[in-house]
Structure formats: structure tokens, C-alpha cells
Scaffold this motif. Structure first.
Motif, PDB file in Angstrom:
ATOM      1  N   GLU A   6       0.378  -7.992 -27.791  1.00 22.18           N
ATOM      2  CA  GLU A   6       0.674  -6.610 -28.145  1.00 22.18           C
ATOM      3  C   GLU A   6      -0.335  -5.663 -27.516  1.00 22.18           C
ATOM      4  O   GLU A   6      -1.488  -6.026 -27.271  1.00 22.18           O
ATOM      5  CB  GLU A   6       0.650  -6.412 -29.666  1.00 22.18           C
ATOM      6  N   ARG A  38       4.281  -5.393 -39.686  1.00 25.25           N
ATOM      7  CA  ARG A  38       2.987  -4.767 -39.892  1.00 25.25           C
ATOM      8  C   ARG A  38       2.379  -5.244 -41.199  1.00 25.25           C
ATOM      9  O   ARG A  38       3.085  -5.640 -42.120  1.00 25.25           O
ATOM     10  CB  ARG A  38       3.093  -3.245 -39.880  1.00 25.25           C
ATOM     11  N   ARG A  45       2.640  -8.850 -45.195  1.00 26.04           N
ATOM     12  CA  ARG A  45       3.242  -8.502 -43.922  1.00 26.04           C
ATOM     13  C   ARG A  45       4.715  -8.159 -44.142  1.00 26.04           C
ATOM     14  O   ARG A  45       5.428  -8.873 -44.851  1.00 26.04           O
ATOM     15  CB  ARG A  45       3.103  -9.664 -42.940  1.00 26.04           C
ATOM     16  N   VAL A  92      -1.973  -3.180 -39.085  1.00 33.02           N
ATOM     17  CA  VAL A  92      -1.956  -3.991 -37.880  1.00 33.02           C
ATOM     18  C   VAL A  92      -0.499  -4.346 -37.603  1.00 33.02           C
ATOM     19  O   VAL A  92       0.197  -4.858 -38.481  1.00 33.02           O
ATOM     20  CB  VAL A  92      -2.802  -5.265 -38.032  1.00 33.02           C
ATOM     21  N   TYR A  93      -0.063  -4.075 -36.397  1.00 34.77           N
ATOM     22  CA  TYR A  93       1.318  -4.326 -36.017  1.00 34.77           C
ATOM     23  C   TYR A  93       1.401  -5.597 -35.177  1.00 34.77           C
ATOM     24  O   TYR A  93       0.652  -5.771 -34.216  1.00 34.77           O
ATOM     25  CB  TYR A  93       1.885  -3.138 -35.242  1.00 34.77           C
ATOM     26  N   TYR A  94       2.334  -6.463 -35.550  1.00 35.43           N
ATOM     27  CA  TYR A  94       2.488  -7.760 -34.905  1.00 35.43           C
ATOM     28  C   TYR A  94       3.849  -7.883 -34.249  1.00 35.43           C
ATOM     29  O   TYR A  94       4.865  -7.486 -34.825  1.00 35.43           O
ATOM     30  CB  TYR A  94       2.346  -8.896 -35.920  1.00 35.43           C
ATOM     31  N   TRP A 105       4.044 -15.532 -32.965  1.00 36.20           N
ATOM     32  CA  TRP A 105       3.385 -14.275 -33.310  1.00 36.20           C
ATOM     33  C   TRP A 105       2.319 -13.899 -32.300  1.00 36.20           C
ATOM     34  O   TRP A 105       1.629 -14.765 -31.748  1.00 36.20           O
ATOM     35  CB  TRP A 105       2.729 -14.372 -34.687  1.00 36.20           C
ATOM     36  N   GLY A 108      -1.714  -9.048 -32.785  1.00 34.30           N
ATOM     37  CA  GLY A 108      -1.664  -7.788 -33.492  1.00 34.30           C
ATOM     38  C   GLY A 108      -2.404  -6.669 -32.781  1.00 34.30           C
ATOM     39  O   GLY A 108      -3.338  -6.909 -32.013  1.00 34.30           O
TER      40      GLY A 108
END
Length: 115
Positions: A6, A38, A45, A92-94, A105, A108
Motif C-alpha cells: 500500500e 481499516r 478491522r 491504518v488502511y490495509y 494482506w 498497511g
């Protein structure tokens, strides 16, 4: 397997915009779905937006009308355009991908919305 990286997170004022990117490895032809999740401190999450192999999208109620998910199949990249950002979007965006019913995954990227 699928490797995800990311980028695009950062600090932005309320009402501002950010564009997140997720670069995937070279097996995206077999990826059934991709999405953005997120996680804020102390919270579980949660799914933000998802997109299937045929382009069907879905969004969390909290981001509908503000966020847009898209996918470039040629470049193996997933995007999340975030507009009208709010402090509660801080997390935190995953990036997530599903391949052969297995979830993969990224590490992040931090998004902070603050004045």
C-alpha cells in the motif's frame, strides 16, 4: 501467492482528499476480489470498500458517497479515492486480496485526518 504493497497515506485536514494505491504481484488474473480495510486504535478491522473480478463494488455505510474503489487489471493495482475526509476516517488502511479462497494482506498505510 500474492504480495501487496500500500501507498498514499498521510496527514490531511478534514474535508480533504487522499488517494491510496495497492500494488499487487503478478497473479491478479486469478484474484477473485480485492478490497480496502481499516483499523483504528482499539477497534476491530473493518471493511471499507470491496470490488469483485466483474467490477461489483460495495462500501461501508460510513464512507458511501465519499470513497471510490477501482482496480486496474493491466497494472495489477487497486485504488481508493477518499474525499471529504473526516477525523473518524483516521486509521491504518490495509489492502486485501482473495486468491483461491485464501486472504492476503498488505502491511498497511496510515491515514490521519486532523486540523
Amino acid at each position: 501467492q500474492v504480495q501487496l504493497v500500500e501507498s498514499g497515506g498521510g496527514l490531511v485536514q478534514p474535508g480533504g482528499s487522499l488517494r491510496l494505491s495497492c500494488a499487487a504481484s503478478r497473479t491478479t488474473a486469478s484474484i477473485n476480489a480485492m478490497g480496502w480495510y481499516r483499523q483504528a486504535p482499539g477497534k476491530e478491522r473493518e471493511l471499507v470498500a470491496g470490488i469483485t473480478s466483474i467490477g461489483f463494488t460495495n462500501y461501508a455505510d460510513s464512507v458511501k458517497g465519499r470513497f471510490t474503489i477501482s482496480r486496474d487489471y493491466t497494472k495489477n493495482t487497486l485504488f481508493l479515492q477518499m474525499n471529504s475526509l473526516k477525523p473518524e476516517d483516521t486509521a491504518v488502511y490495509y489492502c486485501n486480496a482473495v486468491l483461491l479462497r485464501v486472504d492476503y494482506w498488505g502491511q498497511g498505510t496510515q491515514v490521519t485526518v486532523s486540523s
